[in-house]
Design an enzyme around this catalytic site. Structure first.
Site, PDB file in Angstrom:
ATOM      1  N   LYS A  22      -0.680 -13.049   0.552  1.00  0.00           N
ATOM      2  CA  LYS A  22      -1.936 -12.751   1.010  1.00  0.00           C
ATOM      3  C   LYS A  22      -2.698 -13.921   0.068  1.00  0.00           C
ATOM      4  O   LYS A  22      -2.978 -13.644  -1.399  1.00  0.00           O
ATOM      5  CB  LYS A  22      -1.938 -11.258   0.891  1.00  0.00           C
ATOM      6  CG  LYS A  22      -0.982 -10.381   1.554  1.00  0.00           C
ATOM      7  CD  LYS A  22      -1.525 -10.410   2.771  1.00  0.00           C
ATOM      8  CE  LYS A  22      -0.113  -9.570   3.866  1.00  0.00           C
ATOM      9  NZ  LYS A  22      -0.296  -8.500   3.924  1.00  0.00           N
ATOM     10  N   LYS A  44      -1.255  -3.148  16.523  1.00  0.00           N
ATOM     11  CA  LYS A  44      -1.411  -1.534  15.279  1.00  0.00           C
ATOM     12  C   LYS A  44      -2.171  -1.405  16.050  1.00  0.00           C
ATOM     13  O   LYS A  44      -2.197  -0.035  16.950  1.00  0.00           O
ATOM     14  CB  LYS A  44      -2.228  -2.747  14.433  1.00  0.00           C
ATOM     15  CG  LYS A  44      -2.416  -2.786  13.142  1.00  0.00           C
ATOM     16  CD  LYS A  44      -0.400  -2.718  12.536  1.00  0.00           C
ATOM     17  CE  LYS A  44      -0.985  -1.380  12.005  1.00  0.00           C
ATOM     18  NZ  LYS A  44      -0.609  -0.258  10.797  1.00  0.00           N
ATOM     19  N   THR A  75      -5.762  -0.113  11.095  1.00  0.00           N
ATOM     20  CA  THR A  75      -6.310  -0.948  10.289  1.00  0.00           C
ATOM     21  C   THR A  75      -7.657  -1.237  11.129  1.00  0.00           C
ATOM     22  O   THR A  75      -8.106  -1.142  12.630  1.00  0.00           O
ATOM     23  CB  THR A  75      -5.527  -2.368  10.196  1.00  0.00           C
ATOM     24  OG1 THR A  75      -6.408  -3.482   9.874  1.00  0.00           O
ATOM     25  CG2 THR A  75      -4.972  -3.165  11.546  1.00  0.00           C
ATOM     26  N   ASP A  76      -8.928  -2.149  10.153  1.00  0.00           N
ATOM     27  CA  ASP A  76     -10.094  -1.889  10.916  1.00  0.00           C
ATOM     28  C   ASP A  76     -10.112  -3.519  12.045  1.00  0.00           C
ATOM     29  O   ASP A  76     -10.762  -2.988  13.178  1.00  0.00           O
ATOM     30  CB  ASP A  76     -10.925  -2.513   9.651  1.00  0.00           C
ATOM     31  CG  ASP A  76     -11.004  -3.848   9.148  1.00  0.00           C
ATOM     32  OD1 ASP A  76      -9.125  -4.693   9.062  1.00  0.00           O
ATOM     33  OD2 ASP A  76     -11.512  -4.279   7.862  1.00  0.00           O
ATOM     34  N   GLU A  77      -8.680  -3.873  11.700  1.00  0.00           N
ATOM     35  CA  GLU A  77      -9.194  -5.231  12.529  1.00  0.00           C
ATOM     36  C   GLU A  77      -8.545  -4.937  14.248  1.00  0.00           C
ATOM     37  O   GLU A  77      -8.528  -5.350  15.049  1.00  0.00           O
ATOM     38  CB  GLU A  77      -8.071  -5.840  12.070  1.00  0.00           C
ATOM     39  CG  GLU A  77      -7.779  -6.701  11.047  1.00  0.00           C
ATOM     40  CD  GLU A  77      -6.197  -7.589  10.604  1.00  0.00           C
ATOM     41  OE1 GLU A  77      -6.216  -8.450  11.986  1.00  0.00           O
ATOM     42  OE2 GLU A  77      -6.473  -7.617   9.577  1.00  0.00           O
ATOM     43  N   SER A  90      -3.516  -7.054  15.745  1.00  0.00           N
ATOM     44  CA  SER A  90      -4.158  -6.386  15.643  1.00  0.00           C
ATOM     45  C   SER A  90      -3.574  -5.897  16.871  1.00  0.00           C
ATOM     46  O   SER A  90      -3.734  -4.849  16.636  1.00  0.00           O
ATOM     47  CB  SER A  90      -5.703  -6.530  14.986  1.00  0.00           C
ATOM     48  OG  SER A  90      -5.802  -7.699  16.064  1.00  0.00           O
ATOM     49  N   ARG A  93     -14.951 -10.131   5.010  1.00  0.00           N
ATOM     50  CA  ARG A  93     -13.905  -8.946   5.188  1.00  0.00           C
ATOM     51  C   ARG A  93     -14.514  -8.133   4.675  1.00  0.00           C
ATOM     52  O   ARG A  93     -15.322  -8.006   3.337  1.00  0.00           O
ATOM     53  CB  ARG A  93     -12.693  -9.221   4.888  1.00  0.00           C
ATOM     54  CG  ARG A  93     -11.759 -10.192   5.099  1.00  0.00           C
ATOM     55  CD  ARG A  93     -11.423  -9.843   7.140  1.00  0.00           C
ATOM     56  NE  ARG A  93     -10.879 -10.936   7.591  1.00  0.00           N
ATOM     57  CZ  ARG A  93     -11.134 -12.152   8.555  1.00  0.00           C
ATOM     58  NH1 ARG A  93     -12.869 -11.282   8.699  1.00  0.00           N
ATOM     59  NH2 ARG A  93     -10.813 -12.755   9.477  1.00  0.00           N
ATOM     60  N   ASN A 109     -14.845 -14.203   2.778  1.00  0.00           N
ATOM     61  CA  ASN A 109     -13.428 -15.944   2.024  1.00  0.00           C
ATOM     62  C   ASN A 109     -13.899 -16.442   1.159  1.00  0.00           C
ATOM     63  O   ASN A 109     -13.011 -15.888  -0.340  1.00  0.00           O
ATOM     64  CB  ASN A 109     -12.678 -16.035   3.316  1.00  0.00           C
ATOM     65  CG  ASN A 109     -11.773 -15.121   3.945  1.00  0.00           C
ATOM     66  OD1 ASN A 109     -11.978 -13.463   3.581  1.00  0.00           O
ATOM     67  ND2 ASN A 109     -11.212 -15.421   5.040  1.00  0.00           N
ATOM     68  N   ASP A 158      15.551   1.297   9.345  1.00  0.00           N
ATOM     69  CA  ASP A 158      14.726   0.511  10.438  1.00  0.00           C
ATOM     70  C   ASP A 158      14.154   1.483  10.848  1.00  0.00           C
ATOM     71  O   ASP A 158      14.728   2.184  12.244  1.00  0.00           O
ATOM     72  CB  ASP A 158      16.022  -0.693  10.563  1.00  0.00           C
ATOM     73  CG  ASP A 158      14.678  -1.969  11.396  1.00  0.00           C
ATOM     74  OD1 ASP A 158      13.656  -1.075  11.359  1.00  0.00           O
ATOM     75  OD2 ASP A 158      15.254  -2.525  11.278  1.00  0.00           O
ATOM     76  N   ILE A 183       0.511  -1.044   0.306  1.00  0.00           N
ATOM     77  CA  ILE A 183       0.171   0.464  -0.244  1.00  0.00           C
ATOM     78  C   ILE A 183       0.735   0.739  -0.066  1.00  0.00           C
ATOM     79  O   ILE A 183       0.830   2.402  -0.452  1.00  0.00           O
ATOM     80  CB  ILE A 183      -1.026  -0.127   1.025  1.00  0.00           C
ATOM     81  CG1 ILE A 183      -1.863  -1.587   0.826  1.00  0.00           C
ATOM     82  CG2 ILE A 183      -1.616   1.291   1.017  1.00  0.00           C
ATOM     83  CD1 ILE A 183      -2.356  -1.353   2.369  1.00  0.00           C
ATOM     84  N   HIS A 192      -9.458 -17.065  15.157  1.00  0.00           N
ATOM     85  CA  HIS A 192     -10.218 -16.465  13.742  1.00  0.00           C
ATOM     86  C   HIS A 192     -10.847 -15.170  13.643  1.00  0.00           C
ATOM     87  O   HIS A 192     -11.862 -15.576  13.949  1.00  0.00           O
ATOM     88  CB  HIS A 192     -10.312 -17.606  12.588  1.00  0.00           C
ATOM     89  CG  HIS A 192     -10.448 -17.019  10.985  1.00  0.00           C
ATOM     90  ND1 HIS A 192     -10.562 -17.592   9.615  1.00  0.00           N
ATOM     91  CD2 HIS A 192      -9.935 -16.142  10.328  1.00  0.00           C
ATOM     92  CE1 HIS A 192      -9.754 -17.482   9.088  1.00  0.00           C
ATOM     93  NE2 HIS A 192      -9.872 -16.147   9.356  1.00  0.00           N
TER      94      HIS A 192
END
Ligand SMILES: NC(=O)c1ccc[n+]([C@@H]2O[C@H](COP(=O)([O-])OP(=O)(O)OC[C@H]3O[C@@H](n4cnc5c(N)ncnc54)[C@H](O)[C@@H]3O)[C@@H](O)[C@H]2O)c1
Length: 322
Positions: free
Chosen positions: A191, A156, A125-127, A153, A216, A251, A59, A12, A278
């Site tokens: 992915k 994040k 992220t939405d996660e 997640s 998703r 999925n 880094d 991205i 999951h």
């Protein structure tokens, strides 16, 4: 605008760099990237000859790497895409995710403060919200609690909280975007979409976790880039923006769609043991972003982009790797 993009050699980040370089008001753009297994420098080829573009290998966990880049290029804005991004790998190597996604973001925030950066944008992220029941119609809003499920997640979510704390404590100008699953060019083959296309064309087994009913929400990486462009120009400090399209797919439905479009047989699908922890369904309420930006990202348009992307990726995969 002088802009530094961390993780700009990833899927991205590179889409964002290609997008933003179309603007005349970009004085220069510098990418800082550690070039992990996930990076693809060829994603930046189309802009690498632009005299406004620079690449630095470094880094985000190492303060001197970040500091040297900021001293040399003196950007106004940092957009942080750099992360370990694959949930499965976070289940195998959680400490790497804590190191890169939490500590790395902390180093960036410290250096942003020291160097007087005017805006810091964190790509999240939405996660971070966790999941809902598959049958639920709930959509997460920006003020909902963070209930992440995986080490990815959770790392994040921790990074988001660090960003907000640097705003509150030190007055750093910080914005955060939380986006749904992205599709597009140049994504790593681990992915779901590129993996399924490649395996369908090679007539290899396509593993799918559990029943595959997990849902998703999807967005084109180009549209995600446009959304971040709006935020770094118009977003307000301390604000969080959900970015989604309403295009929800299970999925298994997505895999079947790819099989149909690539001439693969459904007998290639192999249901495997479910992923640990999951998440069942992610879905965002993106009305705040839509209302403020006027950018409307619809499910119908996104479905058309997804179909185009699958076609293009299939042609590319057939011509290069089969
Ligand atoms: N892929 C998605 O669907 C999605 C959805 C929502 C949010 N996001 C977020 O968007 C961002 C980009 O995701 P992506 O899919 O492009 O990831 P990616 O894995 O394709 O790219 C990550 C990039 O970061 C670089 N990187 C990793 N560790 C680094 C470090 N320590 N220092 C400097 N660079 C480092 C890698 O070399 C790579 O170029 C991530 O922060 C991710 O959490 C991704």
């Amino acid at each position: 605008m002088r802009i530094a993009v961390t993780g700009g050699a990833g899927f991205i980040g590179s889409a964002f760099c290609r997008h933003i370089m179309k603007r005349d008001d970009i004085e220069y753009l510098v990418v800082l990237d550690a070039l992990t297994y996930a990076a693809r420098l060829e994603n930046l080829e189309s802009i690498s000859d632009d005299r406004r573009f620079a690449f630095v290998r470094g880094d985000i966990r190492i303060p001197s790497d970040v500091s040297d880049m900021l001293s040399r290029y003196r950007p106004d804005v940092i957009v942080n895409f750099a992360a370990e991004s694959h949930v499965d790998r976070s289940i195998s190597y959680p400490s790497l995710f804590i190191d890169t996604n939490v500590k790395g973001t902390g180093v960036l925030l410290d250096e942003a403060l020291k160097h007087g950066i005017k805006r810091f944008h964190q790509v999240s992220t939405d996660e971070v919200y966790g999941d809902t029941e598959i049958e639920s119609r709930r959509r997460f809003r920006e003020e909902d609690p963070l209930l992440p499920s995986s080490p990815y997640s959770a790392s994040k979510a921790a990074a988001d909280l660090l960003c907000l704390s640097y705003r509150r404590t030190y007055g750093l100008f910080v914005t955060i975007s939380r986006c749904t699953n992205n599709f597009g060019w140049g994504q790593h083959a681990e992915k779901l979409i590129p993996k399924t296309i490649e395996r369908s064309l090679r007539k290899e087994r396509i593993p799918i976790y559990g029943s595959g009913e997990n849902i998703r929400e999807w967005i084109d990486a180009e549209d995600h880039s446009r959304a971040i462009e709006w935020i770094i120009n118009n977003g307000e400090s301390g604000e969080i923006y959900n970015i989604g399209t309403g295009l929800e797919l299970s999925n298994i439905a997505l895999v079947r769609m790819i099989l149909r479009m690539t001439g693969g047989s459904e007998s290639l699908i192999e249901h495997t043991e479910d992923r640990k922890g999951h998440d069942r369904r992610y879905a965002l309420d993106s009305s705040k972003f839509t209302r403020l930006s006027g950018l409307s990202l619809t499910a119908e348009e996104t479905m058309k982009s997804l179909e185009r992307t699958i076609e293009l990726l299939s042609c590319k995969t057939s011509s290069t790797s089969l």
